[in-house]
Design a protein around this motif. Structure first.
Motif, PDB file in Angstrom:
ATOM      1  N   ILE A   1       0.854  -1.180   0.000  1.00 34.64           N
ATOM      2  CA  ILE A   1       0.000   0.000   0.000  1.00 34.64           C
ATOM      3  C   ILE A   1       0.892   1.233   0.000  1.00 34.64           C
ATOM      4  O   ILE A   1       1.735   1.397   0.894  1.00 34.64           O
ATOM      5  CB  ILE A   1      -0.931   0.022   1.223  1.00 34.64           C
ATOM      6  N   ILE A   2       0.726   2.065  -0.986  1.00 29.74           N
ATOM      7  CA  ILE A   2       1.448   3.330  -1.077  1.00 29.74           C
ATOM      8  C   ILE A   2       0.433   4.433  -0.803  1.00 29.74           C
ATOM      9  O   ILE A   2      -0.484   4.644  -1.603  1.00 29.74           O
ATOM     10  CB  ILE A   2       2.105   3.533  -2.452  1.00 29.74           C
ATOM     11  N   GLU A   3       0.585   5.123   0.330  1.00 33.06           N
ATOM     12  CA  GLU A   3      -0.405   6.129   0.701  1.00 33.06           C
ATOM     13  C   GLU A   3      -0.177   7.432  -0.072  1.00 33.06           C
ATOM     14  O   GLU A   3       0.734   7.547  -0.882  1.00 33.06           O
ATOM     15  CB  GLU A   3      -0.372   6.342   2.211  1.00 33.06           C
ATOM     16  N   ASP A   4      -1.007   8.419   0.190  1.00 28.09           N
ATOM     17  CA  ASP A   4      -1.073   9.638  -0.616  1.00 28.09           C
ATOM     18  C   ASP A   4       0.271  10.379  -0.680  1.00 28.09           C
ATOM     19  O   ASP A   4       1.062  10.369   0.262  1.00 28.09           O
ATOM     20  CB  ASP A   4      -2.111  10.606  -0.038  1.00 28.09           C
ATOM     21  N   ASN A   5       0.467  11.053  -1.806  1.00 29.68           N
ATOM     22  CA  ASN A   5       1.521  12.072  -1.977  1.00 29.68           C
ATOM     23  C   ASN A   5       2.935  11.511  -1.904  1.00 29.68           C
ATOM     24  O   ASN A   5       3.857  12.192  -1.449  1.00 29.68           O
ATOM     25  CB  ASN A   5       1.373  13.199  -0.945  1.00 29.68           C
ATOM     26  N   CYS A   6       3.134  10.285  -2.347  1.00 33.48           N
ATOM     27  CA  CYS A   6       4.472   9.701  -2.363  1.00 33.48           C
ATOM     28  C   CYS A   6       5.102   9.851  -3.740  1.00 33.48           C
ATOM     29  O   CYS A   6       4.422  10.031  -4.747  1.00 33.48           O
ATOM     30  CB  CYS A   6       4.424   8.225  -1.966  1.00 33.48           C
ATOM     31  N   TRP A   7       6.442   9.741  -3.758  1.00 35.45           N
ATOM     32  CA  TRP A   7       7.213   9.873  -4.998  1.00 35.45           C
ATOM     33  C   TRP A   7       8.213   8.720  -5.045  1.00 35.45           C
ATOM     34  O   TRP A   7       9.104   8.643  -4.203  1.00 35.45           O
ATOM     35  CB  TRP A   7       7.931  11.214  -5.024  1.00 35.45           C
ATOM     36  N   LEU A   8       8.053   7.838  -6.033  1.00 36.02           N
ATOM     37  CA  LEU A   8       8.935   6.692  -6.216  1.00 36.02           C
ATOM     38  C   LEU A   8       9.738   6.912  -7.487  1.00 36.02           C
ATOM     39  O   LEU A   8       9.208   6.843  -8.599  1.00 36.02           O
ATOM     40  CB  LEU A   8       8.143   5.389  -6.300  1.00 36.02           C
ATOM     41  N   THR A   9      11.025   7.200  -7.303  1.00 38.80           N
ATOM     42  CA  THR A   9      11.883   7.531  -8.431  1.00 38.80           C
ATOM     43  C   THR A   9      12.292   6.268  -9.183  1.00 38.80           C
ATOM     44  O   THR A   9      12.215   5.156  -8.670  1.00 38.80           O
ATOM     45  CB  THR A   9      13.122   8.292  -7.911  1.00 38.80           C
ATOM     46  N   SER A  10      12.779   6.451 -10.400  1.00 39.07           N
ATOM     47  CA  SER A  10      13.183   5.335 -11.255  1.00 39.07           C
ATOM     48  C   SER A  10      14.156   4.405 -10.540  1.00 39.07           C
ATOM     49  O   SER A  10      15.106   4.852  -9.892  1.00 39.07           O
ATOM     50  CB  SER A  10      13.836   5.863 -12.530  1.00 39.07           C
TER      51      SER A  10
END
Length: 226
Positions: free
Chosen positions: A143-152
């Motif tokens: 589960i990835i909650e709101d407003n996250c940033w997963l870079t390459s």
């Protein structure tokens, strides 16, 4: 499908505009920024409208919005603009690249951006305003909650819960079945295998320069010889 107004005129907006124009059926008709940043009338061939005047020029009844901002203040700026757009009555669209590795049961919120060649397993849930760049992997039942940033190139193992407003840099890795609390920063090559506390920072050590310069190394190592 309503035409889209893009919030932003920076590098992230330019990347997202490319994908919306070339890899989707969405029509981008304008862009918008706060009035104090609206120093030009055109950007990438699109009219620039102050956000404060957007309802008059491109009403929410006939247009959707995508907030194409970066990860400033751990994504809080983008989060705030998303909420302001919702308060103005706009629907925030999401973009999932046709070549993203997204299973049929993938669940996501609004204003999400999933780039090509992301690798998302079955049984994954993603909240609002989550950006996942090419090469990032999200394991099953995470589960990835709101407003996250997963870079390459970052990796989230299975059965992970990631709290709001986290940032994962290139090649950061999260171990199996842990909780990453909200507002955590994982730098490039960081490895996190235990659950975290809110607001923690994880940095991998910078690789030390070798004692030889590149010309000396090539000569002494025989690098490139067949």
């Amino acid at each position: 499908m309503k035409p889209i107004v893009l919030f932003g005129t920076g590098k992230i907006a330019e990347v997202i505009l490319h994908f919306l124009r070339h890899c989707s059926d969405h029509e981008v008709v304008a862009c918008t920024v706060d009035r104090k940043y609206a120093s030009k009338s055109l950007w990438q061939g699109l009219p620039v409208v102050p956000f404060e005047e957007l309802q008059q020029a491109y009403p929410s009844q006939t247009h959707d919005l995508f907030v194409a901002l970066g990860y400033q203040d751990l994504n809080a700026l983008r989060e705030a603009k998303c909420q302001q757009a919702r308060d103005f009555g706009y629907t925030l669209t999401s973009f999932i690249h046709p070549d993203a590795g997204v299973p049929s049961d993938f669940q996501h919120g609004d204003n999400c951006f999933i780039m090509n060649q992301a690798n998302i397993h079955p049984c994954v849930q993603v909240g609002n305003n989550v950006f996942i760049w090419s090469g990032a992997m999200v394991g099953h039942h995470s589960i990835i909650e709101d407003n996250c940033w997963l870079t390459s190139g970052c990796n989230v193992s299975g059965v992970v819960t990631m709290g709001k407003n986290c940032f994962l840099a290139v090649n950061a890795t999260v171990g199996h079945a842990i909780t990453v609390a909200e507002r955590c920063f994982l730098g490039a090559n960081a490895l996190v295998v235990k659950s975290t506390n809110p607001g923690e920072v994880f940095l991998a050590e910078h690789t030390k320069a070798f004692r030889l310069n590149s010309q000396q190394f090539v000569r002494m190592s025989g690098f490139g010889k067949i």
